[in-house]
Design a protein around this motif. Structure first.
Motif, PDB file in Angstrom:
ATOM      1  N   LEU A   1       0.945  -1.306  -0.150  1.00 52.49           N
ATOM      2  CA  LEU A   1      -0.089   0.222  -0.010  1.00 52.49           C
ATOM      3  C   LEU A   1       0.874   1.407   0.007  1.00 52.49           C
ATOM      4  O   LEU A   1       2.038   1.309   0.430  1.00 52.49           O
ATOM      5  N   ASP A   2       0.183   2.459  -0.436  1.00 51.89           N
ATOM      6  CA  ASP A   2       0.691   3.577  -0.491  1.00 51.89           C
ATOM      7  C   ASP A   2       1.217   4.272   1.051  1.00 51.89           C
ATOM      8  O   ASP A   2       0.138   3.726   1.805  1.00 51.89           O
ATOM      9  N   VAL A   3       2.065   4.950   1.306  1.00 48.58           N
ATOM     10  CA  VAL A   3       2.075   5.682   2.653  1.00 48.58           C
ATOM     11  C   VAL A   3       0.892   6.049   3.161  1.00 48.58           C
ATOM     12  O   VAL A   3       0.748   5.864   4.507  1.00 48.58           O
ATOM     13  N   THR A   4       0.239   6.645   2.502  1.00 49.66           N
ATOM     14  CA  THR A   4      -0.921   7.653   3.075  1.00 49.66           C
ATOM     15  C   THR A   4      -2.096   6.511   3.503  1.00 49.66           C
ATOM     16  O   THR A   4      -2.923   6.511   4.480  1.00 49.66           O
ATOM     17  N   ILE A   5      -2.305   5.453   2.603  1.00 45.87           N
ATOM     18  CA  ILE A   5      -3.268   4.272   2.969  1.00 45.87           C
ATOM     19  C   ILE A   5      -2.528   3.425   4.009  1.00 45.87           C
ATOM     20  O   ILE A   5      -3.529   2.813   4.766  1.00 45.87           O
TER      21      ILE A   5
END
Lengths: 343, 329
Positions: free
Chosen positions: A193-197
């Protein structure tokens, strides 16, 4: 903190667990004698590089190990019961009910031809036979709501491919938690997953841990994630736990050269601009032909003669069950004892 | 390190991919939407953003591995692409100057070629007059430079670990003595303990050969470490561009702020004490991006203006650019 922990009951006890894969090229000791205890409502982080055995260890606790993998020694006790002695039927009853697991890639772990709702309901009804379909659907909807999926009524009738990566991971967490397990094993749940997610998912796991009073084994290679969510940490290298301790001990007082190396080699946001990284030299171990002594020996800058021929014992290096398997620590311990005797 | 000479100028670069829509309709994925930036000689420009934000597409379009949809690319004073003047230069001479290192080391090496052949392939195109011995000598030198054994030239890619394969990829890019290298997530497929080895090597090579990098990665702590300036992308647009210290310590764009606050620090006390700006929701689809500012659907400061007008990249302080209506310099 340690007094407080001593009161909590031990949920999982792994002792000297050994797992080998019998391949054509020879025996691969993926997990070579690891021990730890997990208390209730505790988050244990297992850190290591690829091939260090961190996932294999989790799979063997859940009875998901596949041929040619085999548990060749040690014991796993869950709430006092011997998991390795369970029959396949007992194991099926145990999995998903008292302990469940979430994986790195939710797309490969969900059935693409069933709706998310069907899969949630199946997970619940296979363990709670007395629940009706309508009631199960209601529970599934509540569960999706709890993990932060918007519009759960509509989402229940959608297929996994209609979910985004972050949503799919939430749905999988909902599926894992629908039977209120006491133990959750999370195998690299945020790596894809991406960092914000990732941030959203970590927040969610923290909240759910408190609400459901469960313990988590969190497997990852990302030290930043470990710092954020874990209470205790085990650092694995080539099938061994090289260091184990509370999260503060591991990050502020690391003892093993590998742990120190990992921490020094990471670029961090709070580092001075363009400071040079200190890498760990060499390449990861070939598990088909592991070193005779300490598995980290060939890459260790403090390597001594004894390290090359004898595997190091785990010694206590501080309070709060901080243990480290390194000859340097043994040497340090002997020196302290000698000092005491001279006095 | 910086003579302030522009090596690469990118102006209003667009890259759309056509995909099948419903029925016979065609739809465009707007992967890169009107991005402009310069890369100065000898510097490292970092590009960060989440998956699907178009950073890899941008890197490849700059090299014209993907043909741009529109815009202008100038390399070292010479335009190599200009959609208005209908100019598309022959890239072969530029391939010698501009190279790329790919993300997945095992997928980007031909499994049927030996490492020597892979590294030497560029030489046989761009340095035809080398004798066989000279060529072999060059290949050995390159392998040695990236920390591999010279005997490795006769082996195949599958005989190497991920870190070693990435070294082969770097040697291949260096073979033709380029000036400019696009590093497309060169370390994200590697183990933590190997990543720093490769980062250090890239830094050493830059110093030695005066290379210029466009460094693409999703991990902002790596980008911050290696870059002099950083550009942040969101859904095909460049939303903020500044010196790396300035960007990490005084981020202006709301997206950059939440991106930075989401990076977990390997320090339990600091990371738990930190104030977070948690973003709600997911990235919208680039097939049908939001109107106006593409971030307005997830932005807590969004006003009606944000959903109508597309913000331009404006200078908010010297060298610090930001595309946001709420930040007026």
């Amino acid at each position: 903190m340690s007094e407080f922990q001593a009161e909590k009951k031990v949920l999982l006890e792994v002792k000297d667990l050994k797992v080998s894969f019998f391949t054509h090229a020879g025996e691969v000791k993926a997990v070579d004698g690891i021990s730890y205890t997990l208390r209730s409502n505790e988050v244990m982080g297992i850190v290591g590089e690829s091939g260090s055995g961190k996932s294999v260890e989790a799979y063997s606790i859940m009875g998901l190990l596949q041929s040619p993998g085999k548990i060749v020694g040690g014991s796993v006790h869950f709430d006092g019961e011997d998991l390795l002695a369970y029959t396949p039927d007992q194991m099926t009853e145990f999995r998903g009910n008292r302990a469940s697991m979430i994986f790195q890639n939710p797309m490969t772990c969900m059935n693409p031809v069933y709706t998310v709702g069907d899969q949630l309901i199946e997970a619940l009804r296979s363990h709670r036979k007395d629940i009706s379909r309508e009631e199960a659907r209601k529970r599934a909807k509540e569960m999706l709501e709890q993990v932060g999926v918007n519009n759960p009524e509509r989402r229940l009738d959608q297929y996994p491919h209609e979910f985004s990566g972050g949503m799919r991971q939430r749905a999988m967490i909902a599926m894992a938690l629908i039977c209120n397990p006491e133990l959750l094993i999370a195998d690299e749940p945020t790596t894809a997953l991406d960092v914000t997610i990732q941030e959203q998912i970590l927040e969610l796991m923290k909240t759910l841990k408190g609400r459901n009073n469960m313990s988590i084994i969190f497997i990852t290679h990302n030290l930043g994630v470990v710092a954020e969510i874990c209470d205790r940490v085990s650092v694995m290298y080539a099938g061994h736990i090289v260091e184990q301790g509370s999260v503060n001990d591991i990050f502020y007082q690391p003892k093993h050269p590998y742990t120190k190396g990992l921490l020094a080699s990471m670029p961090r946001m709070d580092m001075v601009e363009h400071e040079r990284l200190i890498p760990i030299d060499g390449t990861p171990v070939d598990l088909l032909d592991p070193p005779k002594g300490c598995s980290f020996g060939p890459r260790c800058r403090y390597c001594m003669k004894v390290c090359l021929n004898n595997p190091p014992p785990a010694v206590a290096v501080g309070e709060d069950n901080h243990v480290c398997a390194c000859w340097l620590q043994v040497k340090e311990m002997l020196r302290q004892k000698e000092g005491e005797q001279l006095e | 390190m910086s003579e302030d000479r522009k090596l690469l100028e990118v102006q209003r670069l667009r890259k759309y991919f056509q995909v099948k829509g419903k029925g016979f309709r065609r739809q465009n994925v707007q992967a890169v939407e009107s991005v402009s930036f310069d890369v100065f000689k000898g510097e490292t420009l970092g590009l960060v953003g989440e998956s699907g934000c178009g950073k890899t597409t941008l890197g490849r379009t700059v090299l014209r591995l993907y043909e741009p949809t529109s815009g202008r690319i100038v390399y070292d004073g010479t335009p190599i692409y200009d959609s208005e003047k209908k100019l598309a230069a022959d890239m072969l001479p530029y391939r010698k100057k501009m190279q790329i290192i790919f993300q997945d080391p095992s997928a980007s090496l031909d499994p049927r070629m030996t490492v020597g052949e892979i590294v030497g392939e560029g030489l046989s195109v761009h340095a035809k007059n080398l004798s066989r011995n000279e060529r072999d000598e060059r290949i050995k030198m390159l392998l040695d430079r990236v920390g591999l054994n010279t005997e490795h030239a006769n082996r195949f890619p599958h005989e190497f670990s991920g870190g070693q394969q990435q070294r082969v990829g770097i040697a291949r890019a260096l073979a033709v003595d380029p000036e400019f290298i696009v590093c497309d997530e060169p370390i994200s497929a590697l183990d933590v303990s190997i990543q720093s080895q490769v980062v250090n090597m890239l830094e050493d090579l830059q110093e030695e050969k005066g290379l210029t990098y466009l460094f693409i990665a999703h991990d902002i702590s790596v980008v911050r470490h290696i870059s002099r300036r950083i550009g942040v992308m969101y859904l095909g647009c460049m939303v903020e561009l500044a010196e790396s210290y300035e960007l990490c310590n005084h981020p202006v764009h709301p997206y950059t702020r939440s991106l930075l606050s989401a990076v977990p620090l390997p320090d339990p006390m600091k990371t738990r004490a930190r104030q977070r700006v948690v973003l709600e929701g997911d990235i919208p689809s680039p097939l049908n991006p939001p109107s106006g500012c593409r971030f307005h659907t997830r932005c807590r400061y969004a006003t009606s203006r944000c959903s109508q007008e597309t913000p331009e990249l404006k200078e908010v302080s010297p060298g610090h650019f930001c595309a946001c209506h709420q930040v007026d310099g």
